[in-house]
Write an enzyme that holds these catalytic residues in place. Structure first.
Site, mmCIF file in Angstrom:
data_model
loop_
_atom_site.group_PDB
_atom_site.id
_atom_site.type_symbol
_atom_site.label_atom_id
_atom_site.label_comp_id
_atom_site.label_asym_id
_atom_site.label_seq_id
_atom_site.Cartn_x
_atom_site.Cartn_y
_atom_site.Cartn_z
ATOM 1 N N HIS A 180 -1.051 -1.205 -4.416
ATOM 2 C CA HIS A 180 -2.340 -0.948 -3.772
ATOM 3 C C HIS A 180 -2.463 0.564 -3.557
ATOM 4 O O HIS A 180 -1.647 1.185 -2.874
ATOM 5 C CB HIS A 180 -2.429 -1.711 -2.449
ATOM 6 N N GLY B 222 -9.186 4.018 6.675
ATOM 7 C CA GLY B 222 -8.888 5.436 6.879
ATOM 8 C C GLY B 222 -7.423 5.728 7.144
ATOM 9 O O GLY B 222 -6.939 6.807 6.806
ATOM 10 N N PHE B 223 -6.721 4.769 7.741
ATOM 11 C CA PHE B 223 -5.343 5.037 8.127
ATOM 12 C C PHE B 223 -4.488 3.772 8.012
ATOM 13 O O PHE B 223 -4.982 2.666 8.246
ATOM 14 C CB PHE B 223 -5.283 5.541 9.580
ATOM 15 N N GLY B 224 -3.227 3.965 7.679
ATOM 16 C CA GLY B 224 -2.269 2.877 7.755
ATOM 17 C C GLY B 224 -1.789 2.706 9.193
ATOM 18 O O GLY B 224 -2.105 3.511 10.075
ATOM 19 N N GLY B 225 -1.064 1.636 9.421
ATOM 20 C CA GLY B 225 -0.408 1.450 10.714
ATOM 21 C C GLY B 225 -1.292 0.971 11.855
ATOM 22 O O GLY B 225 -0.899 1.058 13.023
ATOM 23 N N HIS C 204 -8.256 1.104 -4.450
ATOM 24 C CA HIS C 204 -9.184 0.863 -3.344
ATOM 25 C C HIS C 204 -9.895 2.175 -3.039
ATOM 26 O O HIS C 204 -9.328 3.075 -2.437
ATOM 27 C CB HIS C 204 -8.372 0.354 -2.132
ATOM 28 N N ASP D 230 -6.654 -6.505 3.897
ATOM 29 C CA ASP D 230 -6.046 -5.170 3.959
ATOM 30 C C ASP D 230 -6.100 -4.629 5.378
ATOM 31 O O ASP D 230 -7.171 -4.385 5.918
ATOM 32 C CB ASP D 230 -6.819 -4.241 2.996
ATOM 33 N N GLY D 231 -4.916 -4.433 5.966
ATOM 34 C CA GLY D 231 -4.820 -3.761 7.270
ATOM 35 C C GLY D 231 -4.077 -4.586 8.307
ATOM 36 O O GLY D 231 -4.495 -5.683 8.660
ATOM 37 N N GLY E 31 1.139 -2.046 4.112
ATOM 38 C CA GLY E 31 1.662 -0.685 3.993
ATOM 39 C C GLY E 31 2.815 -0.456 4.931
ATOM 40 O O GLY E 31 3.985 -0.539 4.548
ATOM 41 N N MET F 227 -12.129 4.526 -1.144
ATOM 42 C CA MET F 227 -12.805 4.815 0.130
ATOM 43 C C MET F 227 -13.420 6.197 -0.031
ATOM 44 O O MET F 227 -13.045 7.166 0.635
ATOM 45 C CB MET F 227 -11.797 4.764 1.287
ATOM 46 N N ASP G 123 -4.669 3.604 -2.298
ATOM 47 C CA ASP G 123 -5.754 3.943 -1.375
ATOM 48 C C ASP G 123 -6.294 5.345 -1.632
ATOM 49 O O ASP G 123 -5.589 6.339 -1.454
ATOM 50 C CB ASP G 123 -5.251 3.866 0.070
ATOM 51 N N MET H 143 -11.428 -5.939 4.862
ATOM 52 C CA MET H 143 -10.657 -5.024 5.694
ATOM 53 C C MET H 143 -10.410 -5.694 7.043
ATOM 54 O O MET H 143 -11.343 -6.169 7.692
ATOM 55 C CB MET H 143 -11.434 -3.722 5.930
ATOM 56 N N SER I 162 0.859 -1.183 0.000
ATOM 57 C CA SER I 162 0.000 0.000 0.000
ATOM 58 C C SER I 162 0.891 1.227 0.000
ATOM 59 O O SER I 162 1.611 1.489 0.962
ATOM 60 C CB SER I 162 -0.895 0.015 1.245
ATOM 61 N N MET J 102 -8.910 8.162 -0.515
ATOM 62 C CA MET J 102 -9.769 8.587 0.601
ATOM 63 C C MET J 102 -10.252 10.010 0.367
ATOM 64 O O MET J 102 -9.515 10.837 -0.177
ATOM 65 C CB MET J 102 -8.984 8.523 1.908
HETATM 66 C C1 DX5 Z 1 -6.507 1.587 5.239
HETATM 67 C C2 DX5 Z 1 -5.973 1.258 3.869
HETATM 68 C C3 DX5 Z 1 -4.858 0.286 3.877
HETATM 69 C C4 DX5 Z 1 -3.629 0.734 4.634
HETATM 70 C C5 DX5 Z 1 -2.917 -0.484 5.114
HETATM 71 O O1 DX5 Z 1 -7.707 2.258 5.111
HETATM 72 O O2 DX5 Z 1 -7.000 0.704 3.066
HETATM 73 O O3 DX5 Z 1 -4.524 -0.125 2.563
HETATM 74 O O4 DX5 Z 1 -2.750 1.512 3.879
HETATM 75 O O5 DX5 Z 1 -1.848 -0.094 5.890
HETATM 76 P P1 DX5 Z 1 -1.187 -1.063 6.950
HETATM 77 O O6 DX5 Z 1 -0.620 -2.230 6.206
HETATM 78 O O7 DX5 Z 1 -0.129 -0.217 7.576
HETATM 79 O O8 DX5 Z 1 -2.254 -1.487 7.921
HETATM 80 ZN ZN ZN Z 2 -6.471 -0.237 1.131
#
Ligand code: DX5
Ligand code: ZN
Length: 235
Positions: free
Chosen positions: A35, A147-150, A71, A184-185, A206, A73, A37, A142, A10, A39
Site C-alpha cells: 500500500h 494524512g498520517f499513520g498511527g 492511494h 485503511d487506518g 501501517g 491523496m 500512500d 478510510m 502501508s 500525499m
Molecule cells: C493515512 C494512510 C494510511 C496509513 C495507515 O492517510 O492512507 O494508509 O498509512 O496507517 P495506520 O495503519 O498506522 O493507521
Molecule cells: Zn492509505
C-alpha cells in the site's frame, strides 16, 4: 492472490532508509499488497512519495508476488495518474473530492492498464458510487482522516463497511464482477476480525505492522502478520 483476505502493509510506516528490504521482508511474512500512500501537502497536510519511488520498488515488489496499490491523496489527480501507471502501479485509487470529473479519472486509470478505485473519507457519502460501479475495481473506506499513520480506528466505519458490502454484493449478483473492499487506518490484530465481519476483504495496516522493533531479523514481521491471519481465520 489466493487469500480470501488480503493484507496490505502501508509502507508509510516502514523504514525508508531500507525500503526495498522492508517490502521483501513484509511480503514474505504473509502479506499480499504494497500500500503506497501518496500525499501532496495540499489535499492532505503531509508530503510523502511519488512515481520515482514507485518505480524504484516495482520490480522487487512484483518479484515477491505483491501488487502495488497506489492511494492518491493528491489534488488534482488526472495529471499524475499516467505517471504512476508507468511507474508500475497495479491499482490506483483517489478521493472523489480531489477530482473534478470522477468518471473521467476512473476511466483514465483503466485506460492506462491499472485497476481503479474510489476512496471514501469518514464523512464522505457512499452515494458517489451510484453511477460509477462499472468503473471501480476497489472501494476503499478510510477509517481515519487521511494524512498520517498511527491514528485510531473510527468505529462508525464498521456500519459504513456493511453498507458498502451490501452495494458490492448486489452489484456482483447482477453482473458477476467482483469489487474489492479495502479499509485503511488504525487496523491491527485486535480489531481486524470485527472489521472483516463488517465486510472488508482487504486490510491496510501501517503502524500495526511496521511499528514492531526495527531490528534486521528478516522474520521480524512474521508474528504480527500471523496474529492478523489467525484473527481473520476465525471470522
Ligand atoms: C493515512 C494512510 C494510511 C496509513 C495507515 O492517510 O492512507 O494508509 O498509512 O496507517 P495506520 O495503519 O498506522 O493507521
Ligand atoms: Zn492509505
Amino acid at each position: 492472490m489466493d487469500n480470501t483476505f488480503r493484507i496490505a502493509p502501508s509502507i508509510l510506516s516502514a523504514n525508508f532508509a531500507k525500503l526495498g528490504q522492508e517490502i521483501e521482508d513484509v511480503i514474505k511474512s504473509g502479506t499480499d499488497i504494497v500500500h503506497f500512500d501518496v500525499m501532496d501537502n495540499h489535499y492532505v497536510p503531509n508530503l510523502t512519495i511519488g512515481p520515482l519511488v514507485c518505480d524504484a520498488i516495482r520490480d522487487l515488489s512484483h518479484n515477491v508476488g505483491a501488487l502495488i496499490d497506489v492511494h492518491l491523496m493528491v489534488k488534482p489527480v488526472d495529471r499524475i495518474i499516467p505517471d504512476f501507471a508507468k511507474a508500475g502501479a497495479d491499482i490506483i485509487t483517489f478521493h472523489p473530492e480531489a477530482s473534478e470529473h470522477i468518471d473521467r479519472s476512473l476511466a483514465l486509470i483503466r485506460d492506462h492498464g491499472c485497476k481503479s478505485g474510489l476512496v471514501f473519507n469518514p464523512a464522505t457519502p457512499l452515494s458517489y458510487l451510484d453511477y460509477v460501479m462499472d468503473k471501480v475495481d476497489m472501494i476503499l473506506l478510510m477509517s481515519v482522516n487521511p494524512g498520517f499513520g498511527g491514528q485510531k480506528f473510527i468505529p462508525a466505519t464498521l456500519d459504513k463497511l456493511k453498507q458498502a458490502r451490501a452495494r458490492i454484493d448486489a452489484y456482483t449478483e447482477k453482473t458477476g464482477r467482483q469489487i474489492w473492499l479495502e479499509v485503511d487506518g488504525g487496523v491491527n490484530a485486535n480489531n481486524i476480525a470485527e472489521i472483516a465481519k463488517a465486510g472488508a476483504d482487504t486490510f491496510v495496516a501501517g503502524s500495526a505492522i511496521f511499528g514492531s522493533p526495527k531490528d534486521t531479523d528478516p522474520n521480524r514481521y512474521d508474528s504480527v502478520v500471523a496474529s492478523m491471519r489467525a484473527a481473520l481465520a476465525a471470522v
